[in-house]
Design an enzyme around this catalytic site. Sequence first.
Site, PDB file in Angstrom:
ATOM      1  N   THR A  53       0.820  -1.213   0.000  1.00 29.90           N
ATOM      2  CA  THR A  53       0.000   0.000   0.000  1.00 29.90           C
ATOM      3  C   THR A  53       0.855   1.264   0.000  1.00 29.90           C
ATOM      4  OG1 THR A  53      -1.388  -1.291   1.466  1.00 29.90           O
ATOM      5  CG2 THR A  53      -2.008   0.983   1.145  1.00 29.90           C
ATOM      6  N   LYS A 109       7.868   1.518  12.087  1.00 36.05           N
ATOM      7  CA  LYS A 109       7.895   1.882  13.513  1.00 36.05           C
ATOM      8  C   LYS A 109       8.463   0.754  14.367  1.00 36.05           C
ATOM      9  CE  LYS A 109       3.300   0.191  13.971  1.00 36.05           C
ATOM     10  NZ  LYS A 109       3.055   0.068  12.527  1.00 36.05           N
ATOM     11  N   VAL A 135       5.489   7.218  12.670  1.00 38.59           N
ATOM     12  CA  VAL A 135       4.545   7.623  13.717  1.00 38.59           C
ATOM     13  C   VAL A 135       3.483   8.532  13.123  1.00 38.59           C
ATOM     14  CG1 VAL A 135       4.269   8.792  15.938  1.00 38.59           C
ATOM     15  CG2 VAL A 135       6.368   7.546  15.452  1.00 38.59           C
ATOM     16  N   GLY A 193       1.267   8.493  10.688  1.00 40.97           N
ATOM     17  CA  GLY A 193       1.128   8.614   9.231  1.00 40.97           C
ATOM     18  C   GLY A 193       1.421   9.972   8.633  1.00 40.97           C
ATOM     19  N   GLY A 219     -11.597  -3.529   7.498  1.00 39.77           N
ATOM     20  CA  GLY A 219     -10.159  -3.424   7.261  1.00 39.77           C
ATOM     21  C   GLY A 219      -9.466  -2.441   8.195  1.00 39.77           C
ATOM     22  N   GLU A 239      -6.811  -5.742  12.105  1.00 40.40           N
ATOM     23  CA  GLU A 239      -6.296  -6.952  11.464  1.00 40.40           C
ATOM     24  C   GLU A 239      -6.980  -8.190  12.029  1.00 40.40           C
ATOM     25  OE1 GLU A 239      -2.186  -7.028  10.745  1.00 40.40           O
ATOM     26  OE2 GLU A 239      -1.973  -4.861  10.976  1.00 40.40           O
ATOM     27  N   ASP A 254       1.452  -1.486  19.492  1.00 37.32           N
ATOM     28  CA  ASP A 254       1.739  -0.586  18.385  1.00 37.32           C
ATOM     29  C   ASP A 254       1.918   0.844  18.911  1.00 37.32           C
ATOM     30  OD1 ASP A 254       1.474   0.027  15.298  1.00 37.32           O
ATOM     31  OD2 ASP A 254       0.140   1.420  16.330  1.00 37.32           O
ATOM     32  N   LYS A 304       5.310   3.518  18.995  1.00 35.62           N
ATOM     33  CA  LYS A 304       5.330   4.902  18.525  1.00 35.62           C
ATOM     34  C   LYS A 304       5.721   5.856  19.651  1.00 35.62           C
ATOM     35  CE  LYS A 304       1.991   3.776  14.961  1.00 35.62           C
ATOM     36  NZ  LYS A 304       0.530   3.582  14.753  1.00 35.62           N
ATOM     37  N   GLY A 344      -2.935   4.889   6.132  1.00 35.54           N
ATOM     38  CA  GLY A 344      -3.491   5.045   4.799  1.00 35.54           C
ATOM     39  C   GLY A 344      -2.378   5.217   3.796  1.00 35.54           C
TER      40      GLY A 344
END
Lengths: 428, 428
Positions: A13, A105, A132, A134, A187, A190, A201, A205, A302
Amino acid sequence: MKPVKVGLLGLGTVGTGVVRIVEGHREDLIGQVGSPIEIARIAVRQLDKPRAVAIESAKLTDDPWEVVRDPEIDVVVEVMGGVEPTKAYILEALKLGKHVVTANKDLMALCGSEILSTAREHGCDVMYEASVAGGIPIIRTLIEGFSSDRIDRIMGIVNGTTNYILTKMSQEGASYEEVLKEAQQLGYAEADPTSDVEGLDAARKMTILATIGFRMNVELSDVEVQGISKVTKEDIACAKKLGYELKLIGIADRQDDRISVSVQPTMVKRDHPLASVSGVFNAVFVRGEAVGETMFYGAGAGELPTATSVVADLVAVAKNLKLGVNGKQSAAVFKEKILKSEAEVAYKNFLLLRVQDRAGVLAQITQVFAEHEVSLESLLQQPTASDQTADLVIITHDASRAAMRRVLQAFESLDVIKQIKSVYRVEG
Amino acid sequence: MKPVKVGLLGLGTVGTGVVRIVEGHREDLIGQVGSPIEIARIAVRQLDKPRAVAIESAKLTDDPWEVVRDPEIDVVVEVMGGVEPTKAYILEALKLGKHVVTANKDLMALCGSEILSTAREHGCDVMYEASVAGGIPIIRTLIEGFSSDRIDRIMGIVNGTTNYILTKMSQEGASYEEVLKEAQQLGYAEADPTSDVEGLDAARKMTILATIGFRMNVELSDVEVQGISKVTKEDIACAKKLGYELKLIGIADRQDDRISVSVQPTMVKRDHPLASVSGVFNAVFVRGEAVGETMFYGAGAGELPTATSVVADLVAVAKNLKLGVNGKQSAAVFKEKILKSEAEVAYKNFLLLRVQDRAGVLAQITQVFAEHEVSLESLLQQPTASDQTADLVIITHDASRAAMRRVLQAFESLDVIKQIKSVYRVEG
């Protein structure tokens, strides 16, 4: 105009987004850098997969080493993810004098210190804005914008999945399980959501942000982590009634030169700028001694937001290349790290307790708080469906983690307390 | 470690903050730059005034030219304000090869293009982060963070005085005059508040932001400006009832390569991130093609926030000095500017009309909208104290400025309309 040649590791992506932006904004990029940026080689897992962007097949390889060792390549952009074998590719690239841009990350949280010191040794840039939050240029802001300030707090909503889940639970009064299932279908979560919902996660960060913000070598193991998988509808309803939103918040705090870093579900007062950050959006709140309170808000993930940050780093590296000044502008880590002890980390706590509904119960409970020197800001008793029990909603004044641990231990052996339903940090 | 020598023009609020930060963060700054930053000379208006910071009297002068022409000085930091004679000092400093950091929005909005081209000619840096939105590193973000993106909208609350006034009017139902007086007593508004309340200050900041964001040479005269001095309690109450907050918003828009820039009181939907920015805080909302929606929030003014931005610029200049790369990293302005015509700038409008309360009135009014091809999103009639009149609250769909001008002209000669009470832009 000799082009800056880029080797891309990964064409998922984000990689696809990088290709789109670099090709779609060719003139803009030349305007900024002074020469074209060319994606010269791309390592992919499967050579013959159908792709969302047109790529000459001669540029593709399924061997990342070919990209890393290609003498033509100036900059390696890593968007394949994972720690191993990715780390080996990045270290090799740096040793060969190539600059690195990464969105990884996990890698930066776990091996950032090794990667940055290898880069310094070889005079290379490593940039990782996209690792971190996006599309939010928070790393650049911490390094450059607040360079002269002393940051004493970073609070972040840095995981979109959990913020989506908590927002939906708050807006629709739905349960954790219902919303998680929906998020998986959309989506946003996960199939195995552990890393997101258990706060790992976010912890990675926060490790990166705290290292940069405090200029200390903060490690993942320094972060206290609690996830959202035990948050109930009732908790959220209770938070709302009291004027709070329940959010998964990463908090990095500094007092003098002692720090603490944590990720935990936190009740945030509704008028705090973080309380209105909803859905998959991310936001990072930074408080500096001089600058006061600031907040940076945007898409946390994204294809295009993340790719925008990657390309911004690529432009910065390319400019440095043209100027011949790579490897000199990364965040200086020059302070000794001292972690606060459990007795020094203090904050307000929210407790929801199911208790027996009879005379003397409140006295026993408040006695426990008093013994451990935890004072209360508010206490509310509410009836339950049964007439033998009641629910107590308590908010403490600032209390140390150590004191709160002792209070909760004492509660375990207090038989008027039927259940410690929830304990959350309170902010704002 | 040869120090970087700074000459300061002005020692008012911001200048004092700069001295405090540079002296209080000496070690931090050495850690970042590699050598100390020394404030070597300071030009003040009055040599013998009592000061909030201790300064050796030998460093002070009442002649700015002495600072500008001092061969020892590497960087001139200008925090004295005003356009003349400040501009002459800055141009002279640049011609002598000194770098410039300024917090002067008036100067940058009116003479930015001349100053930046003089800087380029002489290989000097000019940085001006503090000129817009005090402590928010928005200029750095636009130049570097979104370097690969195509920004299509910048919306800003960039004037703290007017945001304070509108917030108070909204929270307390107070009138403009009452709140303005209070703001003047608190020091949030000046004795002559014209520049703030009529939107001129905001227009200057939008000129700077649009120039950087769109990479076009936007001038102050390109900005459509309307202030808040005619906003009434009733307007704000009406906005709130419809789910909006009335804010003074600067909007810079781009479609393809045609732009428009304006500052006007705007009704912002309550769930838009800008709607909850209250009091003297500033916020800048940026939408990029790739990055999507982002927002940057913080203190818009004040000694230390503004001084933090000045010192961040000073650190960047000092690093460039050490690297020998000054004059190469400013925002490239390389696009031709094309302003949208009045027929191309379209948005939703809110109208509050006092009309006669009799049969056929609505038909006449809606007929005027129809003739000029403005369609309506909603229309609400509310009774007034008199039984001969009613108030009409109308929200249009997107309509061009030209069409709306024609509608309002037609209304002037429509005698069922007693008064056009308010017309505002609507966003979000």
